[in-house]
Design an enzyme around this catalytic site. Structure first.
Site, PDB file in Angstrom:
ATOM      1  N   HIS A  39      -1.261-101.983  88.327  1.00  7.87           N
ATOM      2  CA  HIS A  39      -1.180-102.072  89.194  1.00  7.87           C
ATOM      3  C   HIS A  39      -1.651-103.668  89.875  1.00  7.87           C
ATOM      4  O   HIS A  39      -2.800-103.290  90.223  1.00  7.87           O
ATOM      5  CB  HIS A  39      -3.290-101.245  89.352  1.00  7.87           C
ATOM      6  CG  HIS A  39      -2.838 -99.658  89.643  1.00  7.87           C
ATOM      7  ND1 HIS A  39      -3.750 -98.770  89.644  1.00  7.87           N
ATOM      8  CD2 HIS A  39      -1.924 -98.821  90.342  1.00  7.87           C
ATOM      9  CE1 HIS A  39      -3.511 -97.852  89.141  1.00  7.87           C
ATOM     10  NE2 HIS A  39      -2.495 -97.715  89.772  1.00  7.87           N
ATOM     11  N   GLU A 127      -4.371 -92.354  85.584  1.00  9.32           N
ATOM     12  CA  GLU A 127      -4.770 -91.731  84.421  1.00  9.32           C
ATOM     13  C   GLU A 127      -5.780 -90.297  84.519  1.00  9.32           C
ATOM     14  O   GLU A 127      -5.101 -89.494  83.634  1.00  9.32           O
ATOM     15  CB  GLU A 127      -6.015 -92.503  83.842  1.00  9.32           C
ATOM     16  CG  GLU A 127      -6.748 -92.505  82.659  1.00  9.32           C
ATOM     17  CD  GLU A 127      -7.822 -93.114  82.496  1.00  9.32           C
ATOM     18  OE1 GLU A 127      -8.311 -94.561  82.385  1.00  9.32           O
ATOM     19  OE2 GLU A 127      -8.882 -92.348  82.065  1.00  9.32           O
ATOM     20  N   CYS A 190     -13.904 -96.905  78.810  1.00 14.32           N
ATOM     21  CA  CYS A 190     -13.288 -97.944  77.685  1.00 14.32           C
ATOM     22  C   CYS A 190     -14.016 -99.283  77.624  1.00 14.32           C
ATOM     23  O   CYS A 190     -14.949 -99.805  78.916  1.00 14.32           O
ATOM     24  CB  CYS A 190     -11.865 -98.279  78.317  1.00 14.32           C
ATOM     25  SG  CYS A 190     -11.340-100.040  77.808  1.00 14.32           S
ATOM     26  N   SER A 218      -5.892-101.059  92.043  1.00 15.27           N
ATOM     27  CA  SER A 218      -7.203-101.440  90.971  1.00 15.27           C
ATOM     28  C   SER A 218      -8.307-101.162  90.493  1.00 15.27           C
ATOM     29  O   SER A 218      -9.493-102.096  91.418  1.00 15.27           O
ATOM     30  CB  SER A 218      -6.753-103.210  90.252  1.00 15.27           C
ATOM     31  OG  SER A 218      -7.573-103.668  88.814  1.00 15.27           O
ATOM     32  N   SER A 261      -5.753-105.949  85.346  1.00 15.87           N
ATOM     33  CA  SER A 261      -3.861-106.011  84.987  1.00 15.87           C
ATOM     34  C   SER A 261      -3.972-107.549  86.299  1.00 15.87           C
ATOM     35  O   SER A 261      -1.905-107.188  86.152  1.00 15.87           O
ATOM     36  CB  SER A 261      -3.634-104.797  85.778  1.00 15.87           C
ATOM     37  OG  SER A 261      -4.374-104.351  86.728  1.00 15.87           O
TER      38      SER A 261
HETATM   39  S1  SF4 Z   1      -7.391-100.870  77.376  1.00 11.30           S
HETATM   40 FE1  SF4 Z   1      -6.999-101.470  80.215  1.00 11.30          FE
HETATM   41  S2  SF4 Z   1      -4.947 -99.562  79.901  1.00 11.30           S
HETATM   42 FE2  SF4 Z   1      -6.877 -99.230  77.946  1.00 11.30          FE
HETATM   43  S3  SF4 Z   1      -8.079 -98.030  78.739  1.00 11.30           S
HETATM   44 FE3  SF4 Z   1      -9.029 -99.972  79.260  1.00 11.30          FE
HETATM   45  S4  SF4 Z   1      -9.294-100.261  80.457  1.00 11.30           S
HETATM   46 FE4  SF4 Z   1      -7.560 -98.985  80.543  1.00 11.30          FE
END
Ligand code: SF4
Length: 280
Positions: A39, A127, A190, A218, A261
């Protein structure tokens, strides 16, 4: 002027992996990306300059697909979309972030054990669409509003980029208003985004002003902005470093935070712009 740059800055692991591989493949193949790789409009522009083309409609594939390679973006795609790509392109390079893949694996395992899934996330986010398209969609709901669930055996999970505190509040409320016989809370946020949240709190607390830079769509950049703005009202959301040219930023100490990103070349340009300016 003192700059405090977040330690976790620029591309996250999953985005870096997807971006670098797309560039690598473009050196020898005709490359397409299905959907936005990330994004961030600057990253998309740079990929296009490298000859990497993008398409967004699975029912309208590029005419030269049979002679081309297609990249699956970091957010992932549904099972059916992947099937169509595999049938129509000469090669499919799956750059779904392994952390996102793991969330899908956990979701499937829980469904196999009979759990109805309540996922705290944005139903429109790629996602979440990917997750829905890789699991039994009759056995899940994706929502940000705690609600009455007509199932007894429930597992609560999260989109990888949501705010940890909001997920905890959501789970608490969900339990409070329902009577589950069996409940599992699975925090699938994450870790890298959690680290960025913690840094945002620290930086916002010690800076006179904070710049949060990242793509307009994003979700993790928006989240970091909200966290910082709550603590420090002099928090500014920018999409591109060019926006700082006529910026009215105040103070001796400027904190810089970015979404997962945001490319390194934008960060370098932002630092150069701040260096040239007479802020304070
Ligand atoms: S590393 Fe990046 S792409 Fe992977 S889950 Fe975490 S935020 Fe999303």
């Amino acid at each position: 002027m003192k700059i405090i740059l977040a330690e976790e800055i620029g591309f996250c692991y999953g985005v870096k992996r997807a971006y670098e591989n797309a560039v690598l493949y473009s050196e020898k193949n005709n490359i397409y990306i299905y959907g936005e790789l990330v994004h961030n409009s600057d990253v998309i522009k740079k990929l296009e300059e490298d000859g990497i083309k993008m398409f967004t409609d699975i029912d309208n594939l590029p005419e030269d697909s049979k002679e081309s390679t297609v990249i699956i973006r970091a957010h992932g795609i549904s099972f059916n979309e992947e099937k169509i790509l595999r049938e129509n392109f000469s090669e499919v390079v799956d750059m779904t972030c392994p952390i996102v893949k793991n969330v899908i694996k956990i979701a499937r395992e829980l469904q196999d054990k009979g759990y109805f899934l309540v996922i705290y996330g944005d139903v429109q986010h790629p996602e979440m669409r990917g997750l829905k398209g890789n699991t039994d969609e009759k056995m899940l709901i994706i929502t940000k509003e705690p609600q009455i669930i007509f199932h007894q055996k429930v597992a609560v999970m999260s989109q990888t980029t949501v705010a940890e505190k909001k997920f905890e509040d959501f789970s608490d409320k969900l339990i409070e208003i329902n009577k589950f016989s069996d409940i599992i809370i699975k925090n699938t946020i994450c870790k890298e985004t959690v680290k960025r949240e913690k840094e945002a709190v620290k930086i916002a607390s010690v800076s006179d002003s904070v710049i949060v830079m990242g793509g307009k769509n994003s979700s993790n950049t928006k989240k970091l902005f909200e966290i910082s703005k709550k603590i420090n009202k002099n928090t500014f959301y920018i999409v591109s470093p060019d926006e700082t040219e006529n910026f009215n930023i105040k103070g001796e100490t400027i904190g810089i935070i970015t979404g997962a990103s945001t490319p390194s070349w934008d960060i370098k340009k932002l630092l150069a712009n701040l260096d040239k300016s007479n802020f304070s």
